[in-house]
Design a protein around this motif. Structure first.
Motif, PDB file in Angstrom:
ATOM      1  N   MET A 136      19.155  21.806  10.103  1.00 14.10           N
ATOM      2  CA  MET A 136      19.530  20.661  10.902  1.00 14.10           C
ATOM      3  C   MET A 136      19.958  21.069  12.308  1.00 14.10           C
ATOM      4  O   MET A 136      20.265  20.233  13.115  1.00 14.10           O
ATOM      5  CB  MET A 136      20.666  19.897  10.240  1.00 14.10           C
ATOM      6  CG  MET A 136      20.212  19.077   9.061  1.00 14.10           C
ATOM      7  SD  MET A 136      21.368  17.791   8.645  1.00 14.10           S
ATOM      8  CE  MET A 136      22.307  18.608   7.399  1.00 14.10           C
ATOM      9  N   THR A 137      19.989  22.341  12.595  1.00 12.61           N
ATOM     10  CA  THR A 137      20.439  22.773  13.908  1.00 12.61           C
ATOM     11  C   THR A 137      19.312  23.399  14.706  1.00 12.61           C
ATOM     12  O   THR A 137      19.478  24.388  15.380  1.00 12.61           O
ATOM     13  CB  THR A 137      21.605  23.777  13.772  1.00 12.61           C
ATOM     14  OG1 THR A 137      21.157  24.867  12.956  1.00 12.61           O
ATOM     15  CG2 THR A 137      22.818  23.128  13.166  1.00 12.61           C
ATOM     16  N   THR A 138      18.156  22.812  14.640  1.00 12.33           N
ATOM     17  CA  THR A 138      17.016  23.283  15.414  1.00 12.33           C
ATOM     18  C   THR A 138      16.588  22.195  16.382  1.00 12.33           C
ATOM     19  O   THR A 138      16.819  21.020  16.131  1.00 12.33           O
ATOM     20  CB  THR A 138      15.848  23.694  14.488  1.00 12.33           C
ATOM     21  OG1 THR A 138      14.763  24.148  15.297  1.00 12.33           O
ATOM     22  CG2 THR A 138      15.387  22.550  13.629  1.00 12.33           C
ATOM     23  N   VAL A 139      15.994  22.606  17.490  1.00 14.44           N
ATOM     24  CA  VAL A 139      15.599  21.625  18.505  1.00 14.44           C
ATOM     25  C   VAL A 139      14.168  21.171  18.358  1.00 14.44           C
ATOM     26  O   VAL A 139      13.682  20.372  19.132  1.00 14.44           O
ATOM     27  CB  VAL A 139      15.839  22.171  19.935  1.00 14.44           C
ATOM     28  CG1 VAL A 139      17.314  22.398  20.167  1.00 14.44           C
ATOM     29  CG2 VAL A 139      15.039  23.443  20.176  1.00 14.44           C
ATOM     30  N   SER A 140      13.465  21.683  17.357  1.00 10.91           N
ATOM     31  CA  SER A 140      12.091  21.250  17.120  1.00 10.91           C
ATOM     32  C   SER A 140      11.839  21.185  15.623  1.00 10.91           C
ATOM     33  O   SER A 140      12.505  21.882  14.858  1.00 10.91           O
ATOM     34  CB  SER A 140      11.097  22.198  17.793  1.00 10.91           C
ATOM     35  OG  SER A 140      11.172  23.476  17.206  1.00 10.91           O
ATOM     36  N   ASN A 183       9.705  22.453  13.650  1.00 14.65           N
ATOM     37  CA  ASN A 183       9.378  23.709  12.973  1.00 14.65           C
ATOM     38  C   ASN A 183      10.179  24.888  13.517  1.00 14.65           C
ATOM     39  O   ASN A 183       9.819  26.042  13.296  1.00 14.65           O
ATOM     40  CB  ASN A 183       7.874  23.998  13.098  1.00 14.65           C
ATOM     41  CG  ASN A 183       7.052  22.930  12.417  1.00 14.65           C
ATOM     42  OD1 ASN A 183       7.390  22.498  11.319  1.00 14.65           O
ATOM     43  ND2 ASN A 183       5.983  22.496  13.060  1.00 14.65           N
ATOM     44  N   GLY A 184      11.266  24.590  14.238  1.00 15.17           N
ATOM     45  CA  GLY A 184      12.072  25.650  14.836  1.00 15.17           C
ATOM     46  C   GLY A 184      12.951  26.364  13.826  1.00 15.17           C
ATOM     47  O   GLY A 184      13.126  25.944  12.690  1.00 15.17           O
ATOM     48  N   THR A 185      13.512  27.464  14.273  1.00 18.81           N
ATOM     49  CA  THR A 185      14.417  28.252  13.438  1.00 18.81           C
ATOM     50  C   THR A 185      15.827  27.688  13.557  1.00 18.81           C
ATOM     51  O   THR A 185      16.306  27.432  14.663  1.00 18.81           O
ATOM     52  CB  THR A 185      14.402  29.730  13.896  1.00 18.81           C
ATOM     53  OG1 THR A 185      13.052  30.190  13.873  1.00 18.81           O
ATOM     54  CG2 THR A 185      15.263  30.586  12.994  1.00 18.81           C
ATOM     55  N   ALA A 209      17.542  13.893  11.901  1.00 17.48           N
ATOM     56  CA  ALA A 209      17.266  15.256  11.454  1.00 17.48           C
ATOM     57  C   ALA A 209      16.052  15.263  10.537  1.00 17.48           C
ATOM     58  O   ALA A 209      15.676  14.235   9.974  1.00 17.48           O
ATOM     59  CB  ALA A 209      18.476  15.821  10.707  1.00 17.48           C
ATOM     60  N   LEU A 210      15.454  16.443  10.418  1.00 20.12           N
ATOM     61  CA  LEU A 210      14.338  16.642   9.494  1.00 20.12           C
ATOM     62  C   LEU A 210      14.674  17.817   8.583  1.00 20.12           C
ATOM     63  O   LEU A 210      15.218  18.817   9.033  1.00 20.12           O
ATOM     64  CB  LEU A 210      13.045  16.967  10.252  1.00 20.12           C
ATOM     65  CG  LEU A 210      12.454  15.876  11.128  1.00 20.12           C
ATOM     66  CD1 LEU A 210      11.298  16.430  11.952  1.00 20.12           C
ATOM     67  CD2 LEU A 210      11.974  14.714  10.294  1.00 20.12           C
ATOM     68  N   ARG A 211      14.333  17.672   7.324  1.00 22.18           N
ATOM     69  CA  ARG A 211      14.426  18.782   6.383  1.00 22.18           C
ATOM     70  C   ARG A 211      13.053  18.901   5.755  1.00 22.18           C
ATOM     71  O   ARG A 211      12.658  18.055   4.954  1.00 22.18           O
ATOM     72  CB  ARG A 211      15.482  18.533   5.311  1.00 22.18           C
ATOM     73  CG  ARG A 211      15.589  19.709   4.335  1.00 22.18           C
ATOM     74  CD  ARG A 211      16.467  19.430   3.138  1.00 22.18           C
ATOM     75  NE  ARG A 211      17.835  19.163   3.522  1.00 22.18           N
ATOM     76  CZ  ARG A 211      18.577  18.193   2.964  1.00 22.18           C
ATOM     77  NH1 ARG A 211      18.073  17.402   2.043  1.00 22.18           N
ATOM     78  NH2 ARG A 211      19.807  18.007   3.336  1.00 22.18           N
ATOM     79  N   GLU A 212      12.320  19.952   6.175  1.00 23.86           N
ATOM     80  CA  GLU A 212      10.951  20.154   5.688  1.00 23.86           C
ATOM     81  C   GLU A 212      10.127  18.869   5.838  1.00 23.86           C
ATOM     82  O   GLU A 212       9.552  18.367   4.888  1.00 23.86           O
ATOM     83  CB  GLU A 212      10.970  20.651   4.241  1.00 23.86           C
ATOM     84  CG  GLU A 212      11.673  21.980   4.090  1.00 23.86           C
ATOM     85  CD  GLU A 212      11.841  22.396   2.634  1.00 23.86           C
ATOM     86  OE1 GLU A 212      11.307  21.710   1.747  1.00 23.86           O
ATOM     87  OE2 GLU A 212      12.509  23.405   2.410  1.00 23.86           O
ATOM     88  N   ASP A 213      10.100  18.313   7.036  1.00 23.46           N
ATOM     89  CA  ASP A 213       9.358  17.098   7.386  1.00 23.46           C
ATOM     90  C   ASP A 213       9.888  15.833   6.722  1.00 23.46           C
ATOM     91  O   ASP A 213       9.278  14.784   6.810  1.00 23.46           O
ATOM     92  CB  ASP A 213       7.855  17.245   7.089  1.00 23.46           C
ATOM     93  CG  ASP A 213       7.209  18.295   7.976  1.00 23.46           C
ATOM     94  OD1 ASP A 213       7.704  18.501   9.104  1.00 23.46           O
ATOM     95  OD2 ASP A 213       6.217  18.892   7.550  1.00 23.46           O
ATOM     96  N   GLU A 214      11.005  15.904   6.032  1.00 18.11           N
ATOM     97  CA  GLU A 214      11.629  14.734   5.404  1.00 18.11           C
ATOM     98  C   GLU A 214      12.733  14.235   6.340  1.00 18.11           C
ATOM     99  O   GLU A 214      13.691  14.949   6.621  1.00 18.11           O
ATOM    100  CB  GLU A 214      12.223  15.146   4.053  1.00 18.11           C
ATOM    101  CG  GLU A 214      12.896  14.044   3.300  1.00 18.11           C
ATOM    102  CD  GLU A 214      11.910  13.184   2.539  1.00 18.11           C
ATOM    103  OE1 GLU A 214      12.253  12.021   2.301  1.00 18.11           O
ATOM    104  OE2 GLU A 214      10.827  13.658   2.196  1.00 18.11           O
TER     105      GLU A 214
END
Length: 186
Positions: free
Chosen positions: A1-5, A7-9, A47-52
């Motif tokens: 939840m702390t990524t700016v994209s 597919n980001g890290t 937020a996204l979690r694995e595209d969810e």
């Protein structure tokens, strides 16, 4: 939840950026009997979690039960396909801790709908939405554009015939051309 994209890290050592970054278009159907109303709406996703997609909210300590039974949050999440809501529980109101999240809880939208009258109220709202959109759809079969206004004090919806030019001008109108384009979405 702390990524700016999407597919980001993840970087949990940096502050979370609270600007809406993830946006999505959603297409859904409201179906009653033989009639289908196609919906297309844009949504900001927290937020996204694995595209969810996941809805994130904050609430004051001790307010988690009322907060998570909020019908607006449930409908907003459900319409864009969010299955989970994350709530950051902050310290007590009017203390130095009121801005600090101490605990994060996550609930499934279906679990929240199963509490109290939420399920019944959500169903009534969908029924109301379907009724209004159905009337607009049928109105536009005979008119080129309309404006829809809801008066909460009188509890009535007014559908007013306007010209296509007026609809383009004021930005509040719905045209039969728009309805046709939405109907072709699938």
């Amino acid at each position: 939840m702390t990524t700016v994209s999407p597919n980001g890290t993840a970087d949990s050592d940096s502050p979370v950026d609270n600007r809406p970054i993830f946006e999505m278009m959603v297409r859904s159907d409201l179906v009653v009997g033989e009639e289908t109303i196609k919906l297309c709406c844009g949504a900001e996703v927290d937020a996204l979690r694995e595209d969810e997609p996941i809805e994130l909210k904050t609430a004051a300590q001790g307010n988690d039960s009322g907060f998570l039974r909020n019908m607006r949050i449930v409908m907003q999440s459900e319409i864009v396909g969010e299955r989970n809501i994350g709530a950051g529980m902050k310290g007590k109101w009017k203390t130095d801790e009121q801005y600090i999240v101490h605990e994060v809880i996550e609930k499934k939208v279906e679990e929240i709908k199963a509490t109290g009258d939420i399920s019944k109220n959500v169903a009534m709202c969908y029924s109301f939405l379907f009724t209004v959109l159905s009337k607009v759809k049928h109105f536009l079969e005979e008119n080129e554009a309309c404006e829809v206004k809801f008066d909460p004090f009188k509890e009535e919806v007014l559908i007013k015939k306007i010209s296509r030019e007026e609809a383009k001008e004021n930005g509040n109108g719905v045209t039969n051309q728009f309805l046709y384009l939405i109907s072709r979405l699938g």
